[in-house]
Structure formats: structure tokens, C-alpha cells
Design an enzyme around this catalytic site. Structure first.
Site, mmCIF file in Angstrom:
data_model
loop_
_atom_site.group_PDB
_atom_site.id
_atom_site.type_symbol
_atom_site.label_atom_id
_atom_site.label_comp_id
_atom_site.label_asym_id
_atom_site.label_seq_id
_atom_site.Cartn_x
_atom_site.Cartn_y
_atom_site.Cartn_z
ATOM 1 C CG ASN A 10 -1.781 1.219 1.329
ATOM 2 O OD1 ASN A 10 -1.858 2.009 0.389
ATOM 3 N ND2 ASN A 10 -2.444 1.408 2.471
ATOM 4 C CD1 TRP A 11 3.906 1.096 -2.509
ATOM 5 C CD2 TRP A 11 3.760 1.875 -4.613
ATOM 6 N NE1 TRP A 11 4.692 0.313 -3.310
ATOM 7 C CE2 TRP A 11 4.616 0.753 -4.607
ATOM 8 C CE3 TRP A 11 3.527 2.532 -5.829
ATOM 9 C CZ2 TRP A 11 5.244 0.288 -5.782
ATOM 10 C CZ3 TRP A 11 4.142 2.058 -6.991
ATOM 11 C CH2 TRP A 11 4.993 0.956 -6.957
ATOM 12 C CE LYS A 12 -0.440 3.497 4.714
ATOM 13 N NZ LYS A 12 -0.462 3.709 6.145
ATOM 14 C CG HIS A 93 -6.447 2.230 4.939
ATOM 15 N ND1 HIS A 93 -5.961 3.186 5.788
ATOM 16 C CD2 HIS A 93 -5.483 1.285 4.830
ATOM 17 C CE1 HIS A 93 -4.738 2.849 6.162
ATOM 18 N NE2 HIS A 93 -4.413 1.688 5.589
ATOM 19 C CD GLU A 148 -3.465 -0.706 8.852
ATOM 20 O OE1 GLU A 148 -2.424 -1.117 8.372
ATOM 21 O OE2 GLU A 148 -4.164 0.171 8.337
ATOM 22 C CB SER A 189 4.198 -1.331 12.323
ATOM 23 O OG SER A 189 3.913 0.016 12.600
ATOM 24 N N GLY A 210 2.486 -0.876 4.368
ATOM 25 C CA GLY A 210 2.559 0.531 3.983
ATOM 26 C C GLY A 210 4.003 0.973 3.802
HETATM 27 P P1 PGA Z 1 2.224 0.721 7.645
HETATM 28 O O1 PGA Z 1 0.842 0.985 6.952
HETATM 29 O O2 PGA Z 1 2.741 -0.620 7.138
HETATM 30 O O3 PGA Z 1 3.103 1.861 7.218
HETATM 31 O O4 PGA Z 1 2.002 0.702 9.118
HETATM 32 C C1 PGA Z 1 -0.015 -0.064 6.616
HETATM 33 C C2 PGA Z 1 -1.335 0.469 6.132
HETATM 34 O O5 PGA Z 1 -1.879 1.395 6.771
HETATM 35 O O6 PGA Z 1 -1.878 -0.014 5.125
#
Ligand code: PGA
Length: 233
Positions: A10-12, A93, A148, A189, A210
Site C-alpha cells: 500500500n503505497w498510500k 482503510h 489493522e 507496521s 505501507g
Molecule cells: P504501515 O501501513 O505498514 O506503514 O504501518 C499499513 C497500512 O496502513 O496499510
């Protein structure tokens, strides 16, 4: 390998140099024989980068419109995502719920749009209350649920993952209360140091990653942790 895993990058809303990322990632993954048989790797880039990836990767959108095609300025409906060969879609999300006011009603509409257009929803939830009622209307093999907790999302590159034991207890509770036989992912994380402790949990069938997916080497290290020694040999 007993279960086929699903690992989503997930590159956001980050800027990623797509050709470079792909080149580096492919160079690493080519060394693993039959990777596709044990792990489905999916990239969820910002919408503007979907078309750059469509030809060379399995792609997910990070969102989907709750509306069909039509006069909905700024929206990207399911039919247009499908045109780009989008196979999965993150829905609900926690960042969308927190910053964009998405509630279960909206999430339900988005699930409907994903199903209508043949896109597999990855429903993101922090608690049972965030799993909409209408999920029972769909066959369990047609969607995925990602657990999550918002507090576990990395911040500025700092990881604060959930205790794996707590993940297991939560998923056991969800599975029994929902009475659903769907695939569960964990997100929050995930990195190469902790991936093994989650993937070994019986109910975890993959991740949404992420921060650690922005660098192809870091992302590949997570995938490596999920491969069995025989696959790596
Ligand atoms: P993160 O994000 O791996 O940076 O904690 C994951 C996500 O929110 O999809």
C-alpha cells in the site's frame, strides 16, 4: 506451503518511481522459483500510477467510488478501475475513515460497487463494529478482511506493530462471531523483522504493507520471510 498468501504493497499517497521500483523488485523476485504459486503480490499505488503498473503487476486501488459512472466529479468508479485491470480494492482503510469521514454505510456502498465490477474488496477494519452487516450477503471466497488497528500504523517511518498474540485473539473472535470462512490479512507496521511472527499465526494469510513497501528491497525482505525454506532453496 499450506496456504497461498496475499501480500499487498500500500503505497498510500507517496511518490514512487514506478519503473525503478519494478525493476529492482523484479530482479529480486526472479530469483525465487515459483513465487507466484505461494504468494500473490499485489501493488496498491496512488490512483494516478495504476496505469503504469497495470501491464506488469497485479494491482489494487486504494479506494473505489460509492457511485457508478456518471456525473460524480473527482470520483473513480469501479467500472473505470476494472478497465485498468484492477483486481483488488482496499475499502474502509482507517485513514479513509479518520480523514475522509467514511462510515459503514459508505463502506457497504463501496463493497457493492466492487462486487458489481468484479473487483475483490479488501475490507479494512479495526474492530468488529467496522465490519458492515451486508458482508454476509457475499460469498466468503469473494472478499478479504484486513485487521489493522490505527495505533499500529507506522508514523514517519517509525514502526509500532500490534502484539501478534493480540492479532490472533482478535481474528479468532472475528471468525467465530462472524462465522465467516474468509481470508484474513494483518496490517500495521509490518516489516522484515516482524513479518514472520504474524505469518506463522494460523489465521493470518498475508499483509497490507505501507511504509516498508516503498522500498522494493524492504518489501521483498518481507516476502522472503513468508517463504518456506524449500521455496527459497
Ligand atoms: P504501515 O501501513 O505498514 O506503514 O504501518 C499499513 C497500512 O496502513 O496499510
Amino acid at each position: 506451503m499450506s496456504k497461498k498468501l496475499l501480500i499487498v504493497a500500500n503505497w498510500k499517497a507517496n511518490l514512487v518511481e514506478v519503473p525503478t521500483w519494478l525493476q529492482q523488485f523484479n530482479a529480486l523476485s526472479e530469483k525465487v522459483e515459483d513465487l507466484d504459486e505461494s504468494i500473490e503480490v499485489v501493488i496498491a499505488p496512488p490512483t494516478s500510477m495504476l496505469f503504469l503498473l497495470a501491464a506488469s503487476a497485479t494491482i489494487a486501488s486504494q479506494d473505489i467510488s460509492m457511485f457508478p459512472t456518471g456525473a460524480f466529479t473527482g470520483e473513480v468508479p469501479g467500472q473505470l478501475l476494472k478497465e485498468l485491470d484492477v483486481e483488488y480494492c482496499l475499502i474502509g482503510h482507517s485513514e479513509r475513515r479518520k480523514y475522509f469521514g467514511e462510515n459503514n454505510e459508505i463502506v457497504e456502498e463501496k463493497m457493492e460497487q466492487a462486487f458489481k465490477n468484479g473487483i475483490t474488496p479488501i475490507l479494512c477494519a479495526q474492530s468488529l463494529a467496522e465490519i458492515p452487516e451486508n458482508i454476509r450477503n457475499y460469498p466468503a471466497e469473494k472478499f478479504v478482511i484486513m485487521y489493522e488497528p490505527f495505533s499500529a500504523i507506522s508514523t514517519g517511518g517509525v514502526y509500532h506493530a500490534e502484539d501478534p498474540q493480540k492479532v490472533q485473539v482478535t481474528l479468532e473472535e472475528w471468525k467465530s462471531k462472524l462465522n465467516l470462512n474468509c481470508m484474513f490479512l494483518y496490517g500495521g507496521s509490518v516489516n522484515s523483522e516482524n513479518a514472520k511472527s504474524y505469518i506463522n499465526l494460523p489465521l493470518v494469510s498475508g499483509f497490507v504493507v505501507g511504509h516498508a513497501s516503498l522500498d522494493p528491497k524492504d518489501f521483498f525482505s518481507i516476502i522472503k520471510q513468508c517463504l518456506t525454506p524449500s521455496t527459497l532453496a
